[in-house]
Write a protein that holds these residues in place. Sequence first.
Motif, mmCIF file in Angstrom:
data_model
loop_
_atom_site.group_PDB
_atom_site.id
_atom_site.type_symbol
_atom_site.label_atom_id
_atom_site.label_comp_id
_atom_site.label_asym_id
_atom_site.label_seq_id
_atom_site.Cartn_x
_atom_site.Cartn_y
_atom_site.Cartn_z
ATOM 1 N N ALA A 259 0.807 -1.289 -0.003
ATOM 2 C CA ALA A 259 -0.127 0.085 0.122
ATOM 3 C C ALA A 259 0.870 1.288 0.204
ATOM 4 O O ALA A 259 0.589 2.328 -0.528
ATOM 5 C CB ALA A 259 -0.877 -0.002 1.155
ATOM 6 N N ASP A 260 1.906 0.938 0.691
ATOM 7 C CA ASP A 260 2.928 2.487 0.905
ATOM 8 C C ASP A 260 3.350 2.629 -0.625
ATOM 9 O O ASP A 260 3.682 3.625 -1.161
ATOM 10 C CB ASP A 260 4.045 2.028 1.724
ATOM 11 C CG ASP A 260 5.235 3.181 1.945
ATOM 12 O OD1 ASP A 260 4.502 4.318 1.910
ATOM 13 O OD2 ASP A 260 6.219 2.748 1.491
ATOM 14 N N ASP A 261 3.783 1.504 -1.436
ATOM 15 C CA ASP A 261 4.322 1.575 -2.793
ATOM 16 C C ASP A 261 3.123 2.175 -3.557
ATOM 17 O O ASP A 261 3.405 3.218 -4.421
ATOM 18 C CB ASP A 261 4.738 0.294 -3.217
ATOM 19 C CG ASP A 261 6.060 0.043 -2.830
ATOM 20 O OD1 ASP A 261 6.917 0.786 -2.600
ATOM 21 O OD2 ASP A 261 6.278 -1.366 -3.380
ATOM 22 N N ARG A 262 1.890 2.083 -3.439
ATOM 23 C CA ARG A 262 0.903 2.209 -4.330
ATOM 24 C C ARG A 262 0.860 3.850 -4.011
ATOM 25 O O ARG A 262 0.743 5.085 -4.947
ATOM 26 C CB ARG A 262 -0.324 1.605 -3.979
ATOM 27 C CG ARG A 262 -0.509 0.478 -4.727
ATOM 28 C CD ARG A 262 -2.016 -0.198 -4.528
ATOM 29 N NE ARG A 262 -2.558 -0.270 -3.462
ATOM 30 C CZ ARG A 262 -2.358 -1.027 -2.486
ATOM 31 N NH1 ARG A 262 -1.885 -2.162 -2.673
ATOM 32 N NH2 ARG A 262 -3.207 -1.069 -1.402
ATOM 33 N N PHE A 263 0.670 4.424 -2.657
ATOM 34 C CA PHE A 263 0.682 5.680 -2.318
ATOM 35 C C PHE A 263 1.696 6.629 -3.164
ATOM 36 O O PHE A 263 1.438 7.552 -3.913
ATOM 37 C CB PHE A 263 0.778 6.058 -0.835
ATOM 38 C CG PHE A 263 0.664 7.386 -0.726
ATOM 39 C CD1 PHE A 263 -0.453 8.000 -0.138
ATOM 40 C CD2 PHE A 263 1.886 8.377 -0.629
ATOM 41 C CE1 PHE A 263 -0.573 9.221 0.280
ATOM 42 C CE2 PHE A 263 1.803 9.633 -0.243
ATOM 43 C CZ PHE A 263 0.651 10.184 0.307
ATOM 44 N N HIS A 264 2.863 6.273 -3.056
ATOM 45 C CA HIS A 264 3.920 6.946 -3.864
ATOM 46 C C HIS A 264 4.108 6.842 -5.435
ATOM 47 O O HIS A 264 4.361 7.913 -6.238
ATOM 48 C CB HIS A 264 5.315 6.409 -3.105
ATOM 49 C CG HIS A 264 5.733 6.994 -1.972
ATOM 50 N ND1 HIS A 264 5.860 8.267 -1.340
ATOM 51 C CD2 HIS A 264 5.416 6.402 -0.789
ATOM 52 C CE1 HIS A 264 6.149 8.428 -0.553
ATOM 53 N NE2 HIS A 264 5.655 7.279 0.162
ATOM 54 N N THR A 265 3.571 5.729 -5.809
ATOM 55 C CA THR A 265 3.380 5.634 -7.000
ATOM 56 C C THR A 265 2.271 6.666 -7.817
ATOM 57 O O THR A 265 2.475 7.259 -8.657
ATOM 58 C CB THR A 265 2.932 4.292 -7.671
ATOM 59 O OG1 THR A 265 4.233 3.318 -7.529
ATOM 60 C CG2 THR A 265 2.919 3.987 -9.369
ATOM 61 N N VAL A 266 0.993 6.508 -7.082
ATOM 62 C CA VAL A 266 -0.168 7.200 -7.444
ATOM 63 C C VAL A 266 0.148 8.724 -7.213
ATOM 64 O O VAL A 266 -0.267 9.605 -8.058
ATOM 65 C CB VAL A 266 -1.269 6.736 -6.906
ATOM 66 C CG1 VAL A 266 -2.322 7.907 -6.976
ATOM 67 C CG2 VAL A 266 -1.799 5.444 -7.194
ATOM 68 N N PHE A 267 0.996 9.073 -6.382
ATOM 69 C CA PHE A 267 1.273 10.483 -5.763
ATOM 70 C C PHE A 267 2.004 11.162 -7.103
ATOM 71 O O PHE A 267 1.615 12.129 -7.397
ATOM 72 C CB PHE A 267 2.196 10.537 -4.821
ATOM 73 C CG PHE A 267 2.679 11.741 -4.101
ATOM 74 C CD1 PHE A 267 1.806 12.595 -3.760
ATOM 75 C CD2 PHE A 267 4.220 11.861 -4.382
ATOM 76 C CE1 PHE A 267 2.588 13.811 -3.318
ATOM 77 C CE2 PHE A 267 4.675 13.213 -3.817
ATOM 78 C CZ PHE A 267 3.900 14.138 -3.381
ATOM 79 N N LEU A 268 2.767 10.302 -7.947
ATOM 80 C CA LEU A 268 3.853 10.966 -9.029
ATOM 81 C C LEU A 268 2.660 10.799 -10.216
ATOM 82 O O LEU A 268 2.802 11.680 -11.069
ATOM 83 C CB LEU A 268 4.968 10.183 -9.006
ATOM 84 C CG LEU A 268 6.014 10.031 -8.115
ATOM 85 C CD1 LEU A 268 6.936 9.329 -8.075
ATOM 86 C CD2 LEU A 268 6.559 11.589 -8.260
ATOM 87 N N GLU A 269 2.034 9.669 -10.330
ATOM 88 C CA GLU A 269 1.161 9.840 -11.476
ATOM 89 C C GLU A 269 0.067 10.986 -11.531
ATOM 90 O O GLU A 269 -0.295 11.535 -12.623
ATOM 91 C CB GLU A 269 0.217 8.635 -11.421
ATOM 92 C CG GLU A 269 1.170 7.307 -11.709
ATOM 93 C CD GLU A 269 0.249 6.055 -11.789
ATOM 94 O OE1 GLU A 269 -0.877 5.933 -11.016
ATOM 95 O OE2 GLU A 269 0.889 4.978 -12.018
ATOM 96 N N ILE A 270 -0.489 11.539 -10.201
ATOM 97 C CA ILE A 270 -1.431 12.405 -10.261
ATOM 98 C C ILE A 270 -0.702 13.891 -10.694
ATOM 99 O O ILE A 270 -1.178 14.495 -11.208
ATOM 100 C CB ILE A 270 -2.104 12.464 -8.972
ATOM 101 C CG1 ILE A 270 -2.821 11.525 -8.642
ATOM 102 C CG2 ILE A 270 -2.648 13.942 -8.759
ATOM 103 C CD1 ILE A 270 -3.625 11.168 -7.280
ATOM 104 N N HIS A 271 0.493 13.705 -10.023
ATOM 105 C CA HIS A 271 1.376 15.050 -10.307
ATOM 106 C C HIS A 271 1.456 15.182 -11.942
ATOM 107 O O HIS A 271 1.474 16.298 -12.712
ATOM 108 C CB HIS A 271 2.655 14.974 -9.824
ATOM 109 C CG HIS A 271 3.633 16.098 -10.017
ATOM 110 N ND1 HIS A 271 3.148 17.382 -9.913
ATOM 111 C CD2 HIS A 271 5.030 16.372 -10.632
ATOM 112 C CE1 HIS A 271 4.306 18.306 -10.283
ATOM 113 N NE2 HIS A 271 5.178 17.587 -10.657
ATOM 114 N N GLY A 272 1.952 14.047 -12.867
ATOM 115 C CA GLY A 272 1.782 14.124 -14.208
ATOM 116 C C GLY A 272 3.016 14.414 -14.936
ATOM 117 O O GLY A 272 3.150 14.347 -16.253
#
Length: 221
Positions: free
Chosen positions: A132-145
């Motif tokens: 879940a921690d990995d997902r947070f940081h991955t999505v964090f960057l995806e949203i930034h774009g």
Amino acid sequence: MSNPTKTSRAEDIYRTLKEEIRSNRLHPGAQIPEPELAGRLDVSRTTLREALIRLEADGLVELIPRRGVRILPLRADDMGEIYEILTALEADVAVAMARKRPAAHELQPLQDAIDAMQRAVDMEDLDAWAGADDRFHTVFLEIHGNRRLKRVVETLSDQAHRARIATLHLRNIPKRSTEEHQAILDAILAGDAKQARKALRSHRARAARELLDILDKLSQL
């Protein structure tokens, strides 16, 4: 003209080896002759070499002429440098996102990851928490774009991930870390760029200290 089949096979081998290295199934410091590795994967030496060159560029292996490939060891100094860079880059991302003030529904995947972390904490399931921690940081960057920034951070994160997995079960249940992720998200949702930066930097700095302390102790065994 390149052979699409060969290129696809090299990509598959690259991804397979990368995951084995990230998960420490290929142990840090291990040295493997290329013929042995090619035989194990049932792939040509040329295709294997193409994948290994990419892994070397990722900072995960070292190619040693006539001796094969070495999985780079986990060193506290290396992890310290990696976390310093990750902290700086992700703090800027947190600031940019807070200033944009994305809608709550756009940030819901981050909340979903935090909720998954909390469930894992409640069940004392460290492996589920790490996912879940990995997902947070991955999505964090995806949203930034920013795709280029995402690639840079992912390369560094792959190197840090090995150390996190190796030390995961030597840590306390990460209740505090889960709360820190929530604080980061809350600051972004509030549009508070200053607090978002502070929360992100505080989280990364504490996590780095915890990781480096464990690596230092392991190196003394």
